[in-house]
Design an enzyme around this catalytic site. Sequence first.
Site, short mmCIF file in Angstrom:
data_model
loop_
_atom_site.label_atom_id
_atom_site.label_comp_id
_atom_site.label_asym_id
_atom_site.label_seq_id
_atom_site.Cartn_x
_atom_site.Cartn_y
_atom_site.Cartn_z
N LYS A 121 76.79 59.73 12.73
CA LYS A 121 76.63 58.30 12.98
C LYS A 121 77.95 57.61 12.75
O LYS A 121 78.76 58.09 11.96
CB LYS A 121 75.58 57.71 12.02
N1 GLU Z 1 71.40 55.31 18.12
C1 GLU Z 1 70.26 56.02 18.61
C2 GLU Z 1 69.48 56.59 17.45
O1 GLU Z 1 69.54 56.11 16.35
C3 GLU Z 1 70.63 57.03 19.67
C4 GLU Z 1 71.56 58.12 19.23
C5 GLU Z 1 72.08 59.00 20.37
O2 GLU Z 1 71.63 58.83 21.50
O3 GLU Z 1 72.93 59.84 20.09
O4 GLU Z 1 68.71 57.49 17.61
#
Ligand code: GLU
Length: 432
Positions: A121
């Site tokens: 993240k």
């Molecule tokens: N931000 C989204 C989540 O928390 C998508 C993450 C992604 O597609 O890599 O799942």
Amino acid sequence: MEKSKQQDGHEISSEEHLRHPLFLNALQSIEEGGKIIKADPNIVARLKRPKRCIIVSVPVRMDDYNVKVFSGYRVQYNSTLGPYKGGVRYHQDVCLGEVVGLAALMMIKNSVMGLPYGGGKGGISVDPTKLSRTEKQNMTRRYTSEIGPFIGPNKDIPAPDVGTDPQTMAWMMDTYSQEQGYTQSGVVTGKPVEIGGSLGRNGATGLGAVYVTERTYEKIGKSMKGATFAIQGFGNVGSHAALYAFERGAKVVSVSDVNGGIFNGDGLNIKELIEFVKTNKTVVGFPKSQKISNEELLFLDVDTLMPCALEAVIDTHNVDKIKARMIVEGANGPVTNDATKILHSKGVLIVPDVIANGGGVVVSYFEWVQDSMSFFWDEDEVNNRLKSIIVKAFDKAYLMAKEKNVDMRQAAMAVSVDRLQKAMLLRGLYPR
Ligand code: GLU
């Protein structure tokens, strides 16, 4: 560095970023999941620490020609199952600890969804609504450049999250590609379709949440048609979830955004509301609705509550006021573990974030696969494949919950830790 003993005998650091409430919640869940499957304590200890935390300074030339320096982060939590994968958040509350917590949730989510990804993240501590388009672009490009050595289609693949969107991903892809010297569309997902994005990606998190809700209704022998819904947050996840639930005959009586909520007991027309928001930039003031607060929305007497905004909106302080019979977590971490336990004991069914909002990363996976083949699918194919993956993950956790007599969050954790454990044991510990 101060250290303290955990119950399981493993040492845990007291460094501040490892004590963020969101991360502590994730750690508790990992431990609980591990207990259910009687996991090897050495594996659990490894799962409780992020593999790598990157902190970068992001200097940005502002429109007034001054330079502002923002703090940016990328946490690479675990890569046992494949490259790191997870979104990038732009929000004023972003800090290293929050990103660690969100990265841990991505590891759990990617594992429970059965994807070939680890967890990661990123984020920048900034209120993006206060930036001009140029400032946002400059900040995104410099952030991408700073984390550039650590990302790549086979290393770590960012995507949108709160405060970022397909345009942000376009700038990230372009910056990375410029620095590499050739176009590498697979470095990020959630891109616009014109430059290697996938059809269906933008609405995928909301659609996945609705598929999962439909499945939950099936399991309890009821229909989603005519059921009352309250949805907190009208960003990418909340607005799409509201639209797809509305299209399937659910009665969405209340929605909200940062400016407040609206209510109509006969149901809101979500198609008209989306048009209204395009011009007015908020749900507040929508005709034929009465204004309520974001808090009041949470406490409505509805069949399904979907918190689709930020974390920890339901905790032990307000859990007693919750009247909804089912909660589907569109956001990451909206209901704390302690609140989950209280609600579960009262018979409230909670579909946890790592399944309910997994639709986004599932279609990110499809986008990445399509980019690597340079062969693109039609939207029906994307949506059908999404449905089959997310329903399968839900069913697996549902079965685990029944077998072990635990709540759905604990069950999802158990499924997730089980898959991670198997892979970690097969790969072994390097060097030994
Ligand atoms: N931000 C989204 C989540 O928390 C998508 C993450 C992604 O597609 O890599 O799942």
